[in-house]
Scaffold this motif. Structure first.
Motif, mmCIF file in Angstrom:
data_model
loop_
_atom_site.group_PDB
_atom_site.id
_atom_site.type_symbol
_atom_site.label_atom_id
_atom_site.label_comp_id
_atom_site.label_asym_id
_atom_site.label_seq_id
_atom_site.Cartn_x
_atom_site.Cartn_y
_atom_site.Cartn_z
ATOM 1 N N SER A 70 0.801 -1.224 0.000
ATOM 2 C CA SER A 70 0.000 0.000 0.000
ATOM 3 C C SER A 70 0.831 1.269 0.000
ATOM 4 N N PHE A 71 2.136 1.119 0.184
ATOM 5 C CA PHE A 71 2.932 2.335 0.289
ATOM 6 C C PHE A 71 3.470 2.737 -1.082
ATOM 7 N N PRO A 72 3.588 4.037 -1.333
ATOM 8 C CA PRO A 72 4.014 4.507 -2.654
ATOM 9 C C PRO A 72 5.406 4.001 -3.026
ATOM 10 N N LEU A 73 5.616 3.803 -4.314
ATOM 11 C CA LEU A 73 6.926 3.371 -4.801
ATOM 12 C C LEU A 73 7.755 4.571 -5.241
ATOM 13 N N SER A 88 4.026 10.575 -7.113
ATOM 14 C CA SER A 88 4.197 9.321 -6.392
ATOM 15 C C SER A 88 3.536 8.195 -7.178
ATOM 16 N N GLN A 120 1.497 5.206 -6.889
ATOM 17 C CA GLN A 120 0.689 4.556 -5.866
ATOM 18 C C GLN A 120 -0.619 4.016 -6.426
ATOM 19 N N VAL A 121 -1.194 3.076 -5.693
ATOM 20 C CA VAL A 121 -2.452 2.463 -6.112
ATOM 21 C C VAL A 121 -3.530 3.539 -6.219
ATOM 22 N N GLY A 122 -4.307 3.488 -7.284
ATOM 23 C CA GLY A 122 -5.393 4.449 -7.458
ATOM 24 C C GLY A 122 -4.973 5.731 -8.137
#
Lengths: 306, 382
Positions: free
Chosen positions: A117-120, A215, A217-219
């Motif tokens: 869940s954390f940004p890459l 970022s 990130q999911v979504g």
């Protein structure tokens, strides 16, 4: 406000617009050729960004990451077309919206399952980091300039592809009359897979390019998808030219609105409330633009069908 | 996500059948509404993990926890709160990260007699006239860290700050808090859209404004985007902000752009007390990553609740609220007490972003505000 700030914001607007074009082009191509509304287009953008971040992180090379983004998004697009989308061409748009919305959820949770869940982290390549000095003493980030150039090159390539090549002829023919070109011996289902994968690759490229300055990130695809729809409605559904003009229009309106409206309200309000009111109205500005265009031309600026 | 938490909750509840009552007894059912998907997911996940860790470490078999995802959407948060109150029959609500969601849920929940323990959001509207005996904030009042940032800006000699924040309750509180303590001029003031990820236009304005420093409040992914783009723009004005954009969950994604930046926080992993050491160790052992500010807040929230459960029965709500107000637990941030409006009185530190091996993290370099309360205490009548 200075002249330099004004030019810099024009460039920012152009860069934002070019990025939107990469999203909107695929979306409008798929709708134009196959008559399909694809809500999962933003997920392909996310797939591109994650593939780029993962491969660039593993190999240390931004270019490899970019290649991985194109490949992953195109592969995901082709797979989705063959497994899911193919069954939706003859259904009505509501079914397509529901099925592709389900794809968004599957892609998002799938990505979360793999990457967490954390940004890459995806870095700008060293060669393009930092600002370049443009004529007039404008310091502008080299990477954003590269996005503008890349986007314009791809736009030109897309026009050539559609206007000059055999594939382009088939795409245009498929848009006009799919039964007829099927009767003439063109493998229409392969054509659709190719067009869908092409659109997906463009979205993946946009995701990878933008991932380096934002970022990963999911979504991350959903807000961009909404803007891409606005672009298509303004530009006219199914038109690549409309997508380009619409994208630049939306990019410039958004960026310049954020700059000019608070200043405008500042003329007759105190600074804090001018900022708050101006920002609030600036964020509605592209929707106001969309409404105005629709009043004037219900089919969009370059739309063929009303 | 939901399934996993249900299993965790069932595991905790399962032990209840074997355990013995610990003096006061009485099951307490907690409904946690937090952000587990979308852009702000890292924050909610850390709050949840910190909370569940404290519950697990306490091994209290009278605590049952239900966790749901609000997706950072106010309408979904309201639906979940209704469901938690009506059909789950929870006693205590907690978990909300975002102030706009807190404003949508908390007043209605406390009006229905539920207790709300905020592990994060602390909008000013709930600290002053809108305060309620059933509402406790375990983290901070929204203005707090920003007031400390303004104080730090004075110490650092900043005379002309450019300030920006998203246009929502916590963003407005942020700029108000900074301006309350900061004594210099303002080069500019911008409200951005909540969830915005491209800050090219704002950075161009900062460049043109002639500012000598930048203060920003952009939690979650917004802060990552801003910092990366800021570093790439070639601007090298000093940046100061609250801990939210420099916290453990996102520092790795920001990377070198954050190195050396000063930020303000009520907690850091190097605060020297037994509770904090135990927390940092246990968190790393359980989840395999360093805890963040949000994890510490979730952990403290659970421990506050457990401390009240040890003293009073939830069925006697007045006694339970009194026990909560005593805040008789070892907070990982050190000394901590509730002010008259149920918001923290605590020290707020200045941290600097450093690199430990390959990992970006923070270390405390000073104290910005000691035993700091909030300015809304006097407006609160309860």
């Amino acid at each position: 406000m200075t002249f330099i700030l004004f030019i810099e914001q024009l460039l920012n607007g152009l860069q934002f617009g070019v990025m939107l074009f990469l999203m909107a082009a695929g979306l409008t191509l798929v709708f134009g050729v196959m008559g399909l509304i694809n809500l999962a287009h933003g997920s392909l953008y996310m797939v591109g960004a994650f593939a780029a971040a993962a491969v660039a992180g593993w190999s240390g090379s931004f270019l490899l990451g970019l290649a991985a983004a194109l490949a992953a998004a195109a592969a995901a697009g082709a797979l989705v077309e063959m497994l899911v989308i193919r069954r939706l061409y003859d259904r009505d748009h509501l079914d397509q919206v529901l099925a592709t919305f389900a794809l968004i959820l599957i892609f998002s949770e799938g990505t979360r399952y793999i990457f967490g869940s954390f940004p890459l982290f995806l870095d700008i390549p060293d060669a393009l980091s930092g600002p370049v000095i443009l004529p007039g003493g404008i310091a502008y980030p080299a990477y954003r300039l590269a996005i503008i150039v890349t986007g314009l090159v791809i736009a030109a390539g897309l026009f050539l592809l559609i206007a000059r090549t055999r594939l382009g002829v088939r795409i245009r023919a498929g848009e006009a009359d799919r039964e007829m070109i099927a009767a003439l011996g063109v493998d229409i289902s392969r054509l659709y897979t190719i067009v869908f994968a092409l659109g997906a690759a463009l979205a993946g490229l946009a995701g990878a390019l933008v991932g380096a300055i934002q970022s990963v990130q999911v979504g991350m695809g959903e807000p961009v998808l909404i803007l891409a729809f606005v672009v298509i409605v303004i530009g006219g559904i199914g038109s690549i030219k409309g997508a380009l003009i619409g994208s630049v229009l939306v990019g410039l309106t958004d960026t310049m609105g954020k700059l000019l409206l608070p200043a405008l309200f500042g003329l007759f309000m105190d600074n804090s409330s001018a900022q708050a009111t101006g920002s609030a109205i600036a964020s509605m500005l592209i929707y106001i633009l969309m409404a105005l265009v629709l009043i004037w031309r219900p089919q969009g600026l370059f739309g063929a069908r009303a | 996500m939901k399934l996993k938490t249900w299993i965790a909750a069932a595991g905790l509840a399962g032990m209840a059948s074997m355990g013995l009552a610990d003096g006061h007894g009485g099951m307490v059912k907690v409904g946690m509404i937090t952000t587990l998907s979308g852009g702000g997911a890292g924050l909610g996940i850390d709050v949840r993990d910190g909370f569940l860790l404290a519950a697990k470490m306490a091994g209290n078999d009278h605590l049952e926890i239900v966790v749901e995802d609000d997706q950072r959407k106010p309408d979904i948060a309201v639906q979940l709160a209704d469901k938690m109150i009506q059909s789950e029959k929870v006693d205590v609500l907690t978990g909300i990260i975002w102030s706009n969601l807190a404003m949508a849920v908390v007043p209605a929940a406390t009006a229905q007699g539920k207790i709300y323990l905020s592990p994060n959001a602390g909008p000013s509207a709930l600290a002053g006239k809108g305060c309620h005996p059933n509402y406790f904030n375990v983290a901070w009042q929204n203005d707090n860290l920003h007031e400390a940032a303004g104080g730090y800006a004075n110490d650092a000699g900043f005379k002309n700050s450019f300030i920006l924040a998203p246009n929502y309750p916590a963003g407005q509180d942020a700029l108000t808090g900074y301006k309350r303590t900061y004594q210099g001029e303002l080069a500019g003031e911008i409200f951005t859209k909540l969830g915005q990820t491209d800050y090219a236009a704002e950075i161009a304005q900062i460049r043109a404004s002639g500012a000598d420093s930048v203060f920003f409040f952009l939690p979650g992914g917004m802060g990552i985007s801003f910092l990366k783009q800021y570093a790439d723009s070639g601007l090298d004005l000093p940046v100061v902000g609250p801990a939210f954009s420099f916290d453990q969950g996102i520092l790795q994604a920001v990377g070198d752009a954050a190195m050396g930046v000063k930020n303000t926080s009520q907690w850091n992993k190097d605060i020297d007390n037994a509770a904090n050491k135990a927390f940092v160790e246990a968190f790393q052992a359980e989840y395999g990553r360093l805890p963040s500010l949000y994890a510490s807040q979730g952990y403290d929230t659970a421990n506050l609740l457990l401390s009240a459960m040890a003293k009073a029965d939830i069925k006697d709500q007045d006694a339970f609220l009194a026990a909560l107000k005593e805040a008789d637990f070892e907070s990982v941030r050190g000394d901590f007490a509730f002010a008259a409006n149920n918001h923290p009185i605590q020290d707020i530190y200045v941290r600097e972003v450093i690199k430990e091996g390959d990992v970006f993290t923070n270390k405390i370099i000073g104290t910005a505000l000691e035993d700091h309360s909030n300015v809304y205490v006097d407006e609160c009548k309860m």
